[in-house]
Design a protein around this motif. Sequence first.
Motif, short mmCIF file in Angstrom:
data_model
loop_
_atom_site.label_atom_id
_atom_site.label_comp_id
_atom_site.label_asym_id
_atom_site.label_seq_id
_atom_site.Cartn_x
_atom_site.Cartn_y
_atom_site.Cartn_z
N GLU A 143 -41.17 64.43 33.81
CA GLU A 143 -41.16 65.18 35.05
C GLU A 143 -40.66 66.58 34.76
OE1 GLU A 143 -38.67 63.57 38.14
OE2 GLU A 143 -39.72 64.68 39.69
N THR A 144 -41.47 67.57 35.07
CA THR A 144 -41.01 68.94 34.88
C THR A 144 -40.92 69.60 36.24
OG1 THR A 144 -43.16 70.03 34.71
CG2 THR A 144 -42.30 69.04 32.71
N SER B 248 -36.99 72.99 34.35
CA SER B 248 -36.37 71.90 33.60
C SER B 248 -37.38 70.85 33.20
CB SER B 248 -35.29 71.24 34.47
OG SER B 248 -35.92 70.59 35.55
N HIS C 110 -37.48 66.72 32.37
CA HIS C 110 -36.82 65.43 32.29
C HIS C 110 -37.78 64.44 31.66
CE1 HIS C 110 -33.91 67.19 35.00
NE2 HIS C 110 -33.14 66.12 34.83
N GLY D 206 -36.24 60.22 32.50
CA GLY D 206 -35.20 60.45 33.48
C GLY D 206 -33.98 61.23 32.98
N GLN D 207 -34.03 61.64 31.70
CA GLN D 207 -32.89 62.38 31.15
C GLN D 207 -33.28 63.84 30.92
OE1 GLN D 207 -32.61 59.80 27.73
NE2 GLN D 207 -30.60 59.08 28.39
N PRO D 208 -32.32 64.75 31.10
CA PRO D 208 -32.64 66.16 30.87
C PRO D 208 -32.85 66.45 29.39
CG PRO D 208 -30.31 65.91 31.37
CD PRO D 208 -30.92 64.56 31.55
N LEU D 209 -33.96 67.11 29.06
CA LEU D 209 -34.30 67.34 27.65
C LEU D 209 -33.28 68.26 26.97
CD1 LEU D 209 -36.45 66.94 25.37
CD2 LEU D 209 -37.45 69.06 26.13
N GLU E 57 -30.11 65.90 26.24
CA GLU E 57 -30.26 64.63 25.51
C GLU E 57 -31.41 64.69 24.53
OE1 GLU E 57 -28.27 62.03 26.00
OE2 GLU E 57 -27.13 63.05 27.57
N ILE F 220 -33.87 61.51 23.28
CA ILE F 220 -35.22 61.47 23.86
C ILE F 220 -36.26 61.50 22.75
CG2 ILE F 220 -36.92 62.82 25.17
CD1 ILE F 220 -34.63 63.65 27.02
#
Lengths: 242, 304
Positions: free
Chosen positions: B7-8, B61, B63, B66-69, B72, B76
């Motif tokens: 998801e951006t 951003s 994701h 579900g984690q921010p690139l 993490e 990832i």
Amino acid sequence: MMLKALSSDFLKIRGKGLWFLIFIGPIGLIAMQALNYGLRYDYLTQKYAGKLWEALLVDIQMFVPISLFLGVTLIPSLLSHIEHSTNAWKQLLALPISRGAVFRSKFALSVILLTISCMVLAAGTVILGFSLRFELADMPVGEILKLCFLPFFASLPALALFLWLCINMRNQAIPITLGVLIAISSVFTGLISSTWSKWLPINWPMFSFAGPQQELFVGAGFLLGAVICLLGTFHFIRKDVS
Amino acid sequence: MKEWVIETKGLSKRYKGRYAVSNLNLKIEKGDIYGFLGPNGAGKTTTIRMLLGLIKPSNGSVHIFGQPLNKEKLSILRRVGSLVEYPSYYGHLSATDNLEAIRRILGAPAARITEVLDIVGLSKEARRPVKGFSLGMKQRLGIASALLGSPELLLLDEPTNGLDPSGILEIRELIKQMPKQHGITVLISSHLLSEVELTAGTVGIIRQGELVFQDTIAHLHQQAQGSMSLIVSEPEQALATLLQQGIAAKKSGDALLFANIGDHAVARIVKSLVEHDHAIYRVEEMRKSLEELFLQIVGEVKPS
């Protein structure tokens, strides 16, 4: 994490001529002196009677800085070329490994390879002296080790700088040209001035063996090398990979 | 709520004041094959590089899982396999050693190398130096490298670029089975609609850095319905005949064009033309090319 990258890097340098370069450098230096002493054996052994080992070390020492500068240029260049040639950077850096580890691994590999060169030089010096029938009991082991390793430590800033340049420049002609220019000028720059020649890092490999206060130049080499390596890592971590 | 693998939000990349990618909101569902379409230079590769953390976004951003690139990244990337543009390889090493160099960093089990070579059908060539490989084989090696870490998400940037038709087919089959057999979510970019329409479930179309369409392939087909073209002996009279029967058509050269008509309507038209003694030379379906589709989609989206 760096060890993983390092083990991968050791695999990648197979068959790329790096090992050849690592051995041919010091062997070339020794071969040159073998020729020198072989051709003028009687003259030189008479001239330097009683301090044969020391004379041999001085003769080798003249060529150590120039070979080191060539080494610290060519090794990082060959290493980076492996990644540059098919732009493997984008593949490597998309793997779950930090960019800092990738950079440090290349630096560590260069240091390991050049250390092997230094060891070959030390062994070669001993073998040459032995074959020239120099007195074994007189062998200055400490001096031989100093000659082979201290100039290398003093050239760490150059290694860090060239690794940084080679990794960032697709066109390796630029760092190599710069490296060859530095290597050749290193023969003369030590003689320019007695007051400020010592401030030029290009002269540190020579002064770290030949000059007084050797430890100062070795220490400065480690320090500046670490600073440049940190700067290079910092830049590499932040840059965009195309 | 659906589970988005990628998801951006407002993802943008600016190069010297020009936006290569601007305000991109991608949503990719778990287990989907997402076709990422756009002409050359539209920003596909730039987007994929941002998804992999190779380049930093100017804004917005990303994701993944579900984690921010940006926070993490390593955990990832451990779950992502990728092939970016032209395949990267170490030409002097064999296929096995190329994979081994990557495996040492991933820490995957050694047996995985034989597995992935088998999946892409390179087992027989495993010992040869890669520089002697054909482009298709290199491309397949690239896919093998992407699969090496048993990823949950595959990012493939133009994986069939430069392949011959049989190679394209092979890779397409390979990609198709990923979600089914391994539960992998796939993002595949291409500049050809025909390339992804048979594999993808969802498509995103990017043009000049902006996402102009993002929906299922079925919706795209609806929007892009082709027209039927009939080439007949006397187009003028034929047109008149059809108009009398209340069938709308357009004449273009020797051909009559019918927009959005079903099978039955085609049958009726042909029948009535034959009954009126027109010779019908050709009945063709005119599928819209990607470029035409683009214009249509852009035209619809722009004013809003």
